[in-house]
Enzyme design. Sequence first.
Site, short mmCIF file in Angstrom:
data_model
loop_
_atom_site.label_atom_id
_atom_site.label_comp_id
_atom_site.label_asym_id
_atom_site.label_seq_id
_atom_site.Cartn_x
_atom_site.Cartn_y
_atom_site.Cartn_z
N ARG A 122 27.28 -6.68 -16.41
CA ARG A 122 28.41 -6.45 -15.48
C ARG A 122 28.57 -5.00 -15.07
NH1 ARG A 122 31.18 -9.95 -19.08
NH2 ARG A 122 30.98 -12.09 -18.36
N LYS A 144 27.24 1.27 -1.89
CA LYS A 144 26.83 -0.04 -1.36
C LYS A 144 25.45 -0.36 -1.92
CE LYS A 144 29.24 -0.65 3.02
NZ LYS A 144 29.06 -0.86 4.48
N GLU A 186 20.85 9.24 11.60
CA GLU A 186 22.10 9.03 10.84
C GLU A 186 22.87 10.35 10.71
OE1 GLU A 186 23.22 6.04 9.80
OE2 GLU A 186 21.48 4.75 9.49
N LYS A 228 30.45 11.58 4.77
CA LYS A 228 30.33 10.29 4.09
C LYS A 228 31.27 10.24 2.90
CE LYS A 228 28.11 6.35 3.02
NZ LYS A 228 26.91 5.56 3.23
N GLU A 238 35.47 -0.59 2.45
CA GLU A 238 35.45 -0.90 3.88
C GLU A 238 36.51 -1.90 4.32
OE1 GLU A 238 31.50 -0.78 5.50
OE2 GLU A 238 32.07 -2.06 7.18
N ARG A 242 36.07 2.99 6.90
CA ARG A 242 34.66 3.12 6.55
C ARG A 242 33.77 2.44 7.59
NH1 ARG A 242 31.61 2.57 0.60
NH2 ARG A 242 29.53 2.83 1.46
N ASN A 246 29.55 2.60 10.86
CA ASN A 246 28.63 1.65 11.49
C ASN A 246 28.45 1.89 12.98
OD1 ASN A 246 28.03 0.07 9.14
ND2 ASN A 246 30.12 -0.68 9.25
N HIS A 249 25.49 0.50 14.78
CA HIS A 249 24.79 -0.40 13.87
C HIS A 249 24.83 -1.88 14.28
CE1 HIS A 249 24.23 3.08 11.39
NE2 HIS A 249 23.63 2.37 10.44
N HIS A 266 14.90 1.66 10.87
CA HIS A 266 16.36 1.52 10.93
C HIS A 266 17.00 2.65 11.75
CE1 HIS A 266 20.46 0.72 9.75
NE2 HIS A 266 20.56 1.98 9.35
ZN ZN Z 1 22.29 3.10 8.96
#
Ligand code: ZN
Length: 368
Positions: A122, A144, A186, A228, A238, A242, A246, A249, A266
């Site tokens: 956990r 994330k 980014e 960030k 989020e 947050r 994106n 994105h 990406h």
């Molecule tokens: Zn990205």
Amino acid sequence: MTNPGLRQLRVELGARAYPILIGGGLLQTATWPELIRGRHVLILSDENVAPHYLPLVLDRLQGKTVVTRILPPGEPEKNLGRFAQAIDDLATLKASRDATVVALGGGVVGDLSGFVAACWMRGIAFIQLPTTLLAMVDSSVGGKTAVDLPQGKNLVGAFHQPAAVIADTQTLSTLPDRELRAGLAEVVKYGALGDETFFAWLEAHADALLARDPAVLAEAIERSCQHKAAIVARDETEQGDRALLNLGHTFGHALETADAYGRLLHGESVAIGMVLAARLSAELDMAPASDTERLATLLARLNLPVDLPAGANPGQLLDLMRLDKKNLSGRLRLILWRGLGQACIVPDVDEDRVHACLANAAMERASG
Ligand code: ZN
Ligand code: ADP
């Protein structure tokens, strides 16, 4: 690369706060091994990274019981099979709750490692040693973690913050140019979404960034991480703000999914996606078209794509955008902007306007 000097910041998350260290040679010089409390360590890395940097890391872990798993490079490795193997590694180690997972690599290794650490007993500690620009400025910070399913990217995952992020900028010396540029997309995103001053700084330093000037790169990484870290501290999971991260994105993920041959990285699809978000904002009279130009010009100077790929199909892209995780109850929810540095969440965008924007972009591309 010369040592550009240590830069240090913190992600302020109360009991789960952690440092981000940025600088040349940190794999060898930073005191990150002191964060490892127990005896057991699992290191995940990939075949491009490990030959260069794994010996440095192993050297710092003498006296620990270490297992290393080296994956082939690439996003397809971020899957449940690799997750199960890493969990097996921890089981074989008889890893206890004070075990640590160390991620040495780009976003693929980082996301997988974090998810493994989130799940073993956990949740155990993990340390991010990012080796791509993209991972340094984005994926290694913020907790994330996930693996992909055949049905979509990052569908199985958890929020699990690292104990530290150690960005050794010397590792960027072996990063291919194209990967470096994808990371710069980014970096540009942070200026575009919330900091026009930083955007102007990037315009002034575009050539130095492409030339990998160590001090300029370190400053770009630090300023990106500041953004960030601040957003993550405000909105860890989020629920609100947050989502601004994106920007570009939803368009970008649709382009990535439609790109069956995997031609776009990406960061490259995010570059195109940000320009599309800016165009749509201008078409909706939310923002000046001149800001779209300014964004596209900087991205193009960084050798990033800004036009829809040849053959892109507006209807198909719109379909894919409808599947985005950010949508709530069937409404198209997009991150757009009121101009450079002023991104905003628009919860209910008219799909016809999105289709028209994509069709315009496709037509312009076709006419050169
Ligand atoms: Zn990205
Ligand atoms: P990202 O961090 O962009 O999400 P990946 O983890 O897929 O993505 O890394 C991008 C590619 O760069 C992979 O092929 C990876 O093996 C390679 N790579 C990562 N870091 C380095 C490095 N420091 N030197 C050389 N290649 C690297």
